[in-house]
Motif scaffolding. Structure first.
Motif, short mmCIF file in Angstrom:
data_model
loop_
_atom_site.label_atom_id
_atom_site.label_comp_id
_atom_site.label_asym_id
_atom_site.label_seq_id
_atom_site.Cartn_x
_atom_site.Cartn_y
_atom_site.Cartn_z
N LEU A 105 0.83 -1.21 0.00
CA LEU A 105 0.00 0.00 0.00
C LEU A 105 0.86 1.26 0.00
O LEU A 105 0.53 2.25 -0.65
N ASP A 106 1.99 1.19 0.70
CA ASP A 106 2.86 2.36 0.82
C ASP A 106 3.61 2.63 -0.48
O ASP A 106 3.72 3.78 -0.91
N LYS A 107 4.11 1.55 -1.13
CA LYS A 107 4.86 1.69 -2.38
C LYS A 107 4.42 0.62 -3.37
O LYS A 107 5.06 -0.44 -3.49
N PRO A 108 3.31 0.84 -4.08
CA PRO A 108 2.79 -0.17 -5.01
C PRO A 108 3.76 -0.43 -6.16
O PRO A 108 4.34 0.50 -6.72
N GLN A 109 3.93 -1.70 -6.48
CA GLN A 109 4.71 -2.08 -7.65
C GLN A 109 4.39 -3.55 -7.99
O GLN A 109 3.98 -4.31 -7.12
N PRO A 110 4.55 -3.94 -9.25
CA PRO A 110 4.33 -5.34 -9.61
C PRO A 110 5.45 -6.24 -9.10
O PRO A 110 6.55 -5.76 -8.78
N LEU A 111 5.17 -7.52 -9.02
CA LEU A 111 6.13 -8.53 -8.55
C LEU A 111 6.77 -8.08 -7.23
O LEU A 111 7.98 -8.06 -7.07
N PHE A 112 5.89 -7.72 -6.30
CA PHE A 112 6.33 -7.15 -5.03
C PHE A 112 6.74 -8.24 -4.05
O PHE A 112 7.72 -8.10 -3.32
N GLY A 113 5.98 -9.34 -4.00
CA GLY A 113 6.26 -10.40 -3.04
C GLY A 113 6.20 -11.78 -3.66
O GLY A 113 5.45 -12.02 -4.62
N LEU A 114 7.01 -12.70 -3.13
CA LEU A 114 7.03 -14.10 -3.57
C LEU A 114 6.85 -14.98 -2.34
O LEU A 114 7.54 -14.82 -1.33
N VAL A 115 5.91 -15.92 -2.42
CA VAL A 115 5.70 -16.90 -1.35
C VAL A 115 5.95 -18.29 -1.92
O VAL A 115 5.34 -18.68 -2.92
N LEU A 116 6.87 -19.02 -1.30
CA LEU A 116 7.16 -20.39 -1.71
C LEU A 116 6.47 -21.36 -0.75
O LEU A 116 6.59 -21.22 0.47
N ALA A 117 5.76 -22.34 -1.30
CA ALA A 117 5.02 -23.31 -0.51
C ALA A 117 5.35 -24.72 -0.99
O ALA A 117 5.67 -24.91 -2.17
N PRO A 118 5.26 -25.73 -0.12
CA PRO A 118 5.65 -27.09 -0.51
C PRO A 118 4.63 -27.82 -1.37
O PRO A 118 5.00 -28.71 -2.12
N THR A 119 3.35 -27.47 -1.27
CA THR A 119 2.33 -28.20 -2.03
C THR A 119 1.44 -27.23 -2.79
O THR A 119 1.31 -26.05 -2.44
N ARG A 120 0.80 -27.75 -3.81
CA ARG A 120 -0.06 -26.92 -4.65
C ARG A 120 -1.27 -26.40 -3.89
O ARG A 120 -1.64 -25.23 -4.02
N GLU A 121 -1.90 -27.30 -3.11
CA GLU A 121 -3.09 -26.88 -2.38
C GLU A 121 -2.79 -25.75 -1.41
O GLU A 121 -3.57 -24.80 -1.28
N LEU A 122 -1.66 -25.83 -0.74
CA LEU A 122 -1.28 -24.75 0.17
C LEU A 122 -1.02 -23.46 -0.60
O LEU A 122 -1.36 -22.37 -0.14
N ALA A 123 -0.42 -23.56 -1.79
CA ALA A 123 -0.18 -22.37 -2.60
C ALA A 123 -1.49 -21.67 -2.96
O ALA A 123 -1.61 -20.44 -2.85
N TYR A 124 -2.49 -22.44 -3.37
CA TYR A 124 -3.79 -21.85 -3.70
C TYR A 124 -4.43 -21.23 -2.45
O TYR A 124 -5.05 -20.17 -2.52
N GLN A 125 -4.29 -21.88 -1.32
CA GLN A 125 -4.87 -21.37 -0.07
C GLN A 125 -4.23 -20.05 0.32
O GLN A 125 -4.92 -19.11 0.74
N ILE A 126 -2.91 -19.95 0.19
CA ILE A 126 -2.21 -18.70 0.51
C ILE A 126 -2.64 -17.58 -0.43
O ILE A 126 -2.87 -16.44 -0.01
N SER A 127 -2.78 -17.91 -1.71
CA SER A 127 -3.21 -16.91 -2.69
C SER A 127 -4.60 -16.38 -2.36
O SER A 127 -4.86 -15.16 -2.43
N GLU A 128 -5.51 -17.27 -1.97
CA GLU A 128 -6.86 -16.84 -1.59
C GLU A 128 -6.81 -15.89 -0.39
O GLU A 128 -7.57 -14.91 -0.34
N ALA A 129 -5.92 -16.18 0.56
CA ALA A 129 -5.81 -15.32 1.74
C ALA A 129 -5.31 -13.93 1.36
O ALA A 129 -5.83 -12.92 1.84
N PHE A 130 -4.29 -13.87 0.48
CA PHE A 130 -3.77 -12.57 0.03
C PHE A 130 -4.86 -11.78 -0.69
O PHE A 130 -5.02 -10.57 -0.46
N GLU A 131 -5.60 -12.43 -1.58
CA GLU A 131 -6.62 -11.73 -2.35
C GLU A 131 -7.76 -11.24 -1.45
O GLU A 131 -8.32 -10.16 -1.68
N ALA A 132 -8.10 -12.04 -0.43
CA ALA A 132 -9.17 -11.62 0.47
C ALA A 132 -8.72 -10.46 1.35
O ALA A 132 -9.43 -9.46 1.49
N LEU A 133 -7.52 -10.56 1.94
CA LEU A 133 -7.03 -9.49 2.79
C LEU A 133 -6.71 -8.23 1.99
O LEU A 133 -6.81 -7.12 2.50
N GLY A 134 -6.31 -8.39 0.73
CA GLY A 134 -5.95 -7.25 -0.10
C GLY A 134 -7.02 -6.86 -1.09
O GLY A 134 -6.74 -6.18 -2.08
#
Length: 484
Positions: free
Chosen positions: A121-150
């Motif tokens: 929010l303070d300094k918007p830019q593309p490719l701002f953050g990367l989250v590495l997860a061990p499984t696909r399902e967890l990756a989708y779950q994390i993405s849903e959390a980011f989209e909901a909070l943001g």
């Protein structure tokens, strides 16, 4: 972290609130050098007292989260910060690298997502953050959390995992998302093969379930990814345990980090979980499983198995007997895996038969019973399996089938838990009532499995040990590492 859905929140933008720095104490670690030759850093331990000025922290605003994101938390039902959030967020807002040690289900996703979104929010830019997860399902779950909070700023997330088309993922990356959530193998494929994609401008890196990442032998891939990331970034490493592998990883990737540890006992289970076992002859495992599922009829259950083949067979057997069972394992197509999870979460299927791909990281609310059809290989996996039930203060049952071949493993699990488990009370005559029907269903399941092997084997069936040749460099894909 509870399962979240994307929701539009009509709130105004704001700037981050500053917080006083917490005092820390030094905790010396063994002196080793990072792979790049830089001197290792001692990791301070953050204070465990979640207090500010003598008063207990009760809201996200007290932690330094801006009003707009606090409103998003409220809209998603996050009433108050969890311990890992209370300890991690103020330190992250100070711009420090973090090592967070906490178990699955402790709210780790919001602990790193909120500081990243506040910085975005303070300094918007593309490719701002990367989250590495061990499984696909967890990756989708994390993405849903980011989209909901943001959702207030329409945060764009791209999920980069194996089992999906490389081309469509390359297009998603070309649209410059704010946050990339990825499994390591597929991310490295894109870094090496997708023209125009790089992470040179990255500001935040998160490695979630880092112990699981290293258990799956992603170490060499992580080394390659770290080499192409900018040195000037913030890095958060979250793990359930602190092993020598994790120490080596943090020394290679974090700068002067603070460590926040919430777990007091890595083998501790919640008090609302009722644990027991059944000591039975190996040939009668199916009969006892059906008896138990009948005892808990109408309740949701996860049945954990050791192999993909057994997962498929049990799902067929249970469906033949009229149970609403669906399989989940790492060798299903990605759409089938997500479909199985969604059906189980929605209640249209009451039984999920799964390998350890469902043992940790995933938030599946309202699981009433966990049945260990096959015992896990180690005590840590047992804790994660039974942790699928009795969540958020609810009660739950965990029952393990122990045969004459499992006694040594079960004794090790009991020793790790620090107590002897009770034997589940059954009457053999009542169990054997199911024997004839189960034997008939077993014959049907064997025939179905034979047909499945024959049909898919011609096309390179994963159940026969061969892999379909499609979609990128499959040798590095996380599917090869998720389960045996």
């Amino acid at each position: 972290m509870s399962s979240v859905k994307r929701r539009k929140v009509d709130v105004s933008l704001g700037s981050a609130q500053s917080k006083d720095k917490k005092t820390v104490t030094k905790e010396p670690l063994p002196s080793v050098s990072s792979p790049e030759g830089s001197p290792a850093q001692d990791v301070p331990e953050a204070e465990k007292s979640a207090t500010e000025g003598g008063e207990a922290i009760k809201t996200f605003k007290d932690l330094g989260i801006i009003d707009s994101l606090c409103d998003a938390c409220t809209a998603l039902g996050y009433k108050s910060p969890t311990p890992i959030q209370s300890e991690s967020i103020p330190l992250a807002l100070q711009g420090r690298d973090l090592i967070g040690l906490a178990e699955t289900g402790s709210g780790k996703t919001a602990a790193f997502a909120l500081p990243i979104l506040q910085a975005l929010l303070d300094k918007p830019q593309p490719l701002f953050g990367l989250v590495l997860a061990p499984t696909r399902e967890l990756a989708y779950q994390i993405s849903e959390a980011f989209e909901a909070l943001g959702s207030l700023i329409s945060v764009r997330c791209a999920v980069i995992v194996g089992g999906m088309e490389m081309v469509s993922q390359a297009i998603a990356l070309g649209k410059k998302p704010h946050i990339v959530v990825a499994t390591p193998g597929r991310l490295l494929d894109h870094l090496e093969n997708t023209k125009g994609f790089s992470l040179r401008s990255l500001k935040y890196l998160v490695m979630d379930e880092a112990d699981r990442l290293l258990d799956l032998d992603f170490g060499p891939i992580l080394d390659k990814i770290l080499k192409v990331l900018p040195r000037e970034r913030r890095t958060y490493l979250f793990s359930a345990t602190m092993s020598s592998k994790i120490e080596s990883l943090q020394r290679a990737s974090l700068k002067d980090p603070l460590r926040v540890s919430i777990s007091s006992n890595k083998y501790q289970t919640v008090s609302t979980l009722l644990q027991s076992y059944l000591f039975i002859p190996h040939p009668q495992k199916d009969v006892y499983l059906v008896y138990l599922l009948n005892e808990f009829a109408g309740q949701s259950a996860i049945v954990f198995t050791r192999t993909v083949n057994e997962t498929q067979r049990l799902a067929i057997l249970l469906r033949t007997l009229g149970f609403g069972a669906i399989p989940l394992h790492g060798q299903l197509s990605q759409s089938a895996r997500l479909g199985a999870l969604n059906k189980f979460r929605a209640g249209s299927r009451e039984i999920l038969v799964a390998t350890d791909v469902a043992a940790r990281g995933l938030d599946i609310p309202s699981v009433d019973v966990v049945l260990n059809y096959d015992l896990p290989p180690d005590s840590k996996t047992y804790i994660h399996r039974v942790g699928r039930t009795a969540r958020a203060g609810k009660s739950g049952h965990a029952i393990s089938l122990v045969t004459q071949y499992d006694v040594e493993i079960w004794l090790r699990i009991e020793a790790a838990l620090g107590e002897k488990q009770k034997e589940y009370d059954t009457e053999k005559d009542e169990v054997m009532v199911f024997k004839a029907r189960v034997e008939e269903a077993q014959r049907h399941a064997r025939n179905e499995m034979k047909n499945l092997h024959e049909d898919r084997g011609k096309k390179g069936s994963v159940l026969k040990g061969r892999r379909p040749a499609s979609g990128g460099k499959r040798g590095r894909d996380e599917m090869d590492r998720e389960e045996g």
